[in-house]
Design a protein around this motif. Structure first.
Motif, PDB file in Angstrom:
ATOM      1  N   MET A   1      -6.048  14.477  -2.326  1.00 12.13           N
ATOM      2  CA  MET A   1      -5.446  15.561  -3.112  1.00 12.13           C
ATOM      3  C   MET A   1      -4.848  15.066  -4.427  1.00 12.13           C
ATOM      4  O   MET A   1      -4.364  15.858  -5.222  1.00 12.13           O
ATOM      5  CB  MET A   1      -4.354  16.252  -2.280  1.00 12.13           C
ATOM      6  N   GLY A   2      -4.834  13.765  -4.638  1.00 13.66           N
ATOM      7  CA  GLY A   2      -4.380  13.249  -5.920  1.00 13.66           C
ATOM      8  C   GLY A   2      -3.204  12.296  -5.858  1.00 13.66           C
ATOM      9  O   GLY A   2      -2.771  11.779  -6.882  1.00 13.66           O
ATOM     10  N   LEU A   3      -2.676  12.035  -4.671  1.00 13.10           N
ATOM     11  CA  LEU A   3      -1.550  11.101  -4.560  1.00 13.10           C
ATOM     12  C   LEU A   3      -2.075   9.667  -4.705  1.00 13.10           C
ATOM     13  O   LEU A   3      -3.067   9.316  -4.073  1.00 13.10           O
ATOM     14  CB  LEU A   3      -0.880  11.286  -3.190  1.00 13.10           C
ATOM     15  N   PRO A   4      -1.427   8.833  -5.532  1.00  6.08           N
ATOM     16  CA  PRO A   4      -1.931   7.460  -5.698  1.00  6.08           C
ATOM     17  C   PRO A   4      -1.594   6.575  -4.504  1.00  6.08           C
ATOM     18  O   PRO A   4      -0.581   5.893  -4.482  1.00  6.08           O
ATOM     19  CB  PRO A   4      -1.234   6.973  -6.975  1.00  6.08           C
ATOM     20  N   VAL A   5      -2.438   6.607  -3.484  1.00  5.67           N
ATOM     21  CA  VAL A   5      -2.248   5.776  -2.291  1.00  5.67           C
ATOM     22  C   VAL A   5      -3.207   4.602  -2.401  1.00  5.67           C
ATOM     23  O   VAL A   5      -4.424   4.788  -2.474  1.00  5.67           O
ATOM     24  CB  VAL A   5      -2.529   6.577  -1.003  1.00  5.67           C
ATOM     25  N   GLU A   6      -2.670   3.388  -2.429  1.00  5.55           N
ATOM     26  CA  GLU A   6      -3.529   2.227  -2.583  1.00  5.55           C
ATOM     27  C   GLU A   6      -4.239   1.878  -1.277  1.00  5.55           C
ATOM     28  O   GLU A   6      -5.435   1.684  -1.241  1.00  5.55           O
ATOM     29  CB  GLU A   6      -2.683   1.053  -3.050  1.00  5.55           C
TER      30      GLU A   6
ATOM     31  N   ALA B   1       9.555  10.032  -3.943  1.00  7.09           N
ATOM     32  CA  ALA B   1      10.852   9.352  -3.954  1.00  7.09           C
ATOM     33  C   ALA B   1      10.714   7.915  -4.461  1.00  7.09           C
ATOM     34  O   ALA B   1      11.661   7.347  -4.989  1.00  7.09           O
ATOM     35  CB  ALA B   1      11.455   9.350  -2.545  1.00  7.09           C
ATOM     36  N   LEU B   2       9.529   7.329  -4.305  1.00  7.72           N
ATOM     37  CA  LEU B   2       9.336   5.930  -4.709  1.00  7.72           C
ATOM     38  C   LEU B   2       8.576   5.807  -6.032  1.00  7.72           C
ATOM     39  O   LEU B   2       8.024   4.751  -6.339  1.00  7.72           O
ATOM     40  CB  LEU B   2       8.610   5.165  -3.599  1.00  7.72           C
ATOM     41  N   GLY B   3       8.520   6.875  -6.790  1.00  8.48           N
ATOM     42  CA  GLY B   3       7.999   6.750  -8.155  1.00  8.48           C
ATOM     43  C   GLY B   3       6.601   7.289  -8.406  1.00  8.48           C
ATOM     44  O   GLY B   3       6.098   7.201  -9.521  1.00  8.48           O
ATOM     45  N   ALA B   4       5.934   7.859  -7.390  1.00 11.13           N
ATOM     46  CA  ALA B   4       4.636   8.494  -7.623  1.00 11.13           C
ATOM     47  C   ALA B   4       4.893   9.755  -8.470  1.00 11.13           C
ATOM     48  O   ALA B   4       5.989  10.298  -8.417  1.00 11.13           O
ATOM     49  CB  ALA B   4       3.982   8.873  -6.300  1.00 11.13           C
ATOM     50  N   PRO B   5       3.916  10.210  -9.217  1.00  8.85           N
ATOM     51  CA  PRO B   5       2.549   9.687  -9.320  1.00  8.85           C
ATOM     52  C   PRO B   5       2.393   8.500 -10.271  1.00  8.85           C
ATOM     53  O   PRO B   5       1.302   7.965 -10.395  1.00  8.85           O
ATOM     54  CB  PRO B   5       1.768  10.900  -9.836  1.00  8.85           C
ATOM     55  N   ALA B   6       3.489   8.071 -10.923  1.00  6.28           N
ATOM     56  CA  ALA B   6       3.348   6.969 -11.885  1.00  6.28           C
ATOM     57  C   ALA B   6       3.086   5.640 -11.168  1.00  6.28           C
ATOM     58  O   ALA B   6       2.532   4.716 -11.733  1.00  6.28           O
ATOM     59  CB  ALA B   6       4.608   6.862 -12.736  1.00  6.28           C
ATOM     60  N   ARG B   7       3.516   5.537  -9.900  1.00  4.21           N
ATOM     61  CA  ARG B   7       3.402   4.271  -9.190  1.00  4.21           C
ATOM     62  C   ARG B   7       2.629   4.489  -7.890  1.00  4.21           C
ATOM     63  O   ARG B   7       2.928   5.426  -7.137  1.00  4.21           O
ATOM     64  CB  ARG B   7       4.806   3.760  -8.897  1.00  4.21           C
ATOM     65  N   ALA B   8       1.699   3.600  -7.614  1.00  5.28           N
ATOM     66  CA  ALA B   8       0.928   3.688  -6.368  1.00  5.28           C
ATOM     67  C   ALA B   8       1.699   3.032  -5.233  1.00  5.28           C
ATOM     68  O   ALA B   8       2.579   2.209  -5.459  1.00  5.28           O
ATOM     69  CB  ALA B   8      -0.420   3.004  -6.544  1.00  5.28           C
ATOM     70  N   LEU B   9       1.376   3.430  -3.999  1.00 13.81           N
ATOM     71  CA  LEU B   9       2.018   2.799  -2.849  1.00 13.81           C
ATOM     72  C   LEU B   9       1.060   2.787  -1.656  1.00 13.81           C
ATOM     73  O   LEU B   9      -0.009   3.387  -1.706  1.00 13.81           O
ATOM     74  CB  LEU B   9       3.342   3.483  -2.506  1.00 13.81           C
ATOM     75  N   SER B  10       1.455   2.045  -0.621  1.00  9.75           N
ATOM     76  CA  SER B  10       0.645   1.953   0.592  1.00  9.75           C
ATOM     77  C   SER B  10       1.452   2.441   1.782  1.00  9.75           C
ATOM     78  O   SER B  10       2.684   2.362   1.772  1.00  9.75           O
ATOM     79  CB  SER B  10       0.205   0.509   0.843  1.00  9.75           C
TER      80      SER B  10
ATOM     81  N   TYR C   1       3.872  12.494   3.218  1.00  8.29           N
ATOM     82  CA  TYR C   1       3.315  11.442   2.368  1.00  8.29           C
ATOM     83  C   TYR C   1       3.687  11.706   0.904  1.00  8.29           C
ATOM     84  O   TYR C   1       4.078  10.797   0.168  1.00  8.29           O
ATOM     85  CB  TYR C   1       1.791  11.360   2.532  1.00  8.29           C
ATOM     86  N   PHE C   2       3.557  12.955   0.476  1.00  8.86           N
ATOM     87  CA  PHE C   2       3.979  13.306  -0.883  1.00  8.86           C
ATOM     88  C   PHE C   2       5.475  13.065  -1.051  1.00  8.86           C
ATOM     89  O   PHE C   2       5.924  12.558  -2.076  1.00  8.86           O
ATOM     90  CB  PHE C   2       3.651  14.772  -1.182  1.00  8.86           C
ATOM     91  N   TRP C   3       6.232  13.457  -0.026  1.00  6.02           N
ATOM     92  CA  TRP C   3       7.691  13.344  -0.074  1.00  6.02           C
ATOM     93  C   TRP C   3       8.122  11.889  -0.303  1.00  6.02           C
ATOM     94  O   TRP C   3       8.907  11.587  -1.207  1.00  6.02           O
ATOM     95  CB  TRP C   3       8.247  13.872   1.247  1.00  6.02           C
TER      96      TRP C   3
END
Ligand SMILES: *Cc1c(COP(=O)(O)O)cnc(C)c1O
Length: 465
Positions: A270-275, A241-250, A235-237
């Protein structure tokens, strides 16, 4: 780090005891006493790490000082060395801001390799430290058995016995298990069905007196904490690659036992921006009914084209419930007893909390085939039936096209030729090169009666010295 049982009925355990025990003695599942968290600034420094380096950063707080950093790095390197893509878990774009995370580049072509390669190497290390040997015992109707066997084939301190129902698994699935000829691998074809195999396994775990002293059985089913932990990494990986932590994703996750998606939940804690986390199910839709309608009835099992998600009760859901019920073990013990007794509802406050993060969707077989067909027609991208359910759920539950959505592809389409052919794919989807001669390789397995004592004798007689 210490581990608690979700049912609150046993003292905190060390990481290695939690991994070697599997299920907690009170019937609950182990969860970490606290969830480690990382700030956005720290997560941002992980961009550009390779998969193994990232795995070390994500997993080490859960392990603490029980494994030296250099040993952990070696375990991780060995675990992912057999994956056949340089990115280990590559992302493929399938639409505008829509992605597939391919988790099928491991030795057995399913995402279970991520957890079971790691678990095999981890167990071997812990056992070496303790000067101990164990026997892994499990029953399989397909994916888990081959991934566990591949994970343990080079382990010196583990004998592994995997039961499958004789003549009732596909030839590819059987051969993925029975062509591994290492001395510590024991494939047992049982004259019976999958339920018979599971009953035999349960009985062996319940009374282990047939083993020599000092030897114990270990379960590697999806409730083992180390499997969940290893799954957090990708999930972190994908997010990095898609711009986290600056960008959230689902994320959309083809779900059976709730292990994979629970790892995504932990990544968020743990701090990953998962919407959002989208629970994608087949006709065995207890989780979808639970989340969408507070209907947790246990209905009879249906056999579908996505057999690895044919599950009546999702064991790892208990780990989420533990958090939703404010980590109150006694409340979870009561809730599980009530569900067992036929109660069908969750506490509305707890459910409302789950809905802030989780969405869900269900597909039957016809819909699944339509998704495989449409996706192949649109872009010649071939999905396996499990992954197709994830992709469809991602589209169905999407609220906002500005947020990238990642659907987890959990198996390679060549493992599920029948479904792929029903979707109109001409011929048989090709196996990757390392498996091209699978159908010619030498096999080894023993056929045993559906008999508890026969199984016990066989195991006792085949343990390594
Ligand atoms: C095991 C499996 C799943 C389900 O994963 P859970 O962690 O049990 O929810 C989905 N797809 C495939 C191909 C699997 O093997």
């Amino acid at each position: 780090m210490k581990y608690l049982s979700t049912r609150g009925g046993c003292p905190p355990q060390s990481f290695s005891d939690a991994v070697l025990t599997g299920l907690a003695p009170d019937g609950g599942l182990f969860v970490p006493e606290t969830i480690p968290t990382f700030g956005a600034a720290e997560i941002a420094t992980w961009r550009g790490l390779d998969y193994g380096e990232l795995a070390q950063r994500v997993m080490s707080p859960f392990i603490g000082d029980e494994i030296a950093a250099a040993d952990l790095q070696r375990i991780i390197t060995d675990s992912y060395a057999g994956f056949r893509h340089r990115a280990v878990a590559p992302l493929v774009q399938i639409g505008a801001n829509e992605w597939v995370l391919e988790l099928f580049h491991g030795p057995t072509l399913a995402f279970k390799d991520f957890a079971l390669q790691f678990l095999g190497h981890l167990l071997d290390h812990l056992l070496e430290q303790r000067g101990q040997k164990v026997a892994i015992l499990g029953a399989t109707s397909g994916d888990t058995g081959s991934a566990a066997i591949e994970g343990c084939r080079r382990c010196r301190n583990i004998d592994i016995f995997i039961l499958h129902p004789h003549r009732r698994v596909s030839e590819v699935q059987r051969r993925q298990m029975t062509t591994v000829l290492a001395d510590n691998i024991h494939n047992l074809a049982i004259e019976g069905n999958f339920d018979d195999c599971q009953r035999l396994v349960k009985a062996a775990f319940a009374d282990q007196s047939f083993l020599p002293s000092g030897r114990q059985l270990v379960a590697v089913n999806s409730i083992n904490w180390a499997r969940i932990m290893a799954q957090i990494v990708y999930y972190f990986w994908a997010a990095l690659a898609l711009g986290a932590p600056a960008r959230a994703l689902s994320f959309s996750v083809p779900t059976g036992n709730f292990g994979d998606i629970f790892a995504g939940y932990l990544a968020r804690r743990m701090g990953l921006p998962v919407e959002r986390l989208i629970i994608a199910t087949n006709a065995n839709d207890i989780l979808h009914r639970c989340i969408s309608a507070n209907d947790c009835r246990r209905l009879p099992l249906v056999h579908t084209l996505s057999p690895s998600m044919d599950i009546m009760i999702s064991s790892n859901f208990e780990r989420l419930l533990f958090d939703l019920y404010d980590r109150d073990g006694a409340a979870i013990a009561r809730l599980m007893a009530n569900l067992e007794a036929g109660d069908t509802r969750l506490d509305p406050t707890a459910l409302a909390r789950a809905r802030e993060l989780f969405a869900s969707h269900r597909l039957d077989d016809e819909e699944t085939i339509a998704v495989i067909r449409d996706e192949y027609a649109a872009s010649e991208y071939l999905l396996d039936p499990h992954s197709a359910i994830g992709v469809a759920a991602a589209r169905h539950c999407r609220r906002d096209s500005a947020t990238p959505t990642v659907a987890l592809a959990t198996a390679h389409p060549a493992k599920f030729a029948e479904a792929v052919q029903r979707a109109g794919y001409g011929g048989t989807p090709p196996l990757p090169a390392h498996l091209h001669d699978l159908l010619e390789r030498q096999e080894r397995y023993r056929v045993l009666d559906n008999d508890r004592d026969g199984l016990r004798r066989h195991i006792a007689a085949h343990l390594s010295a």
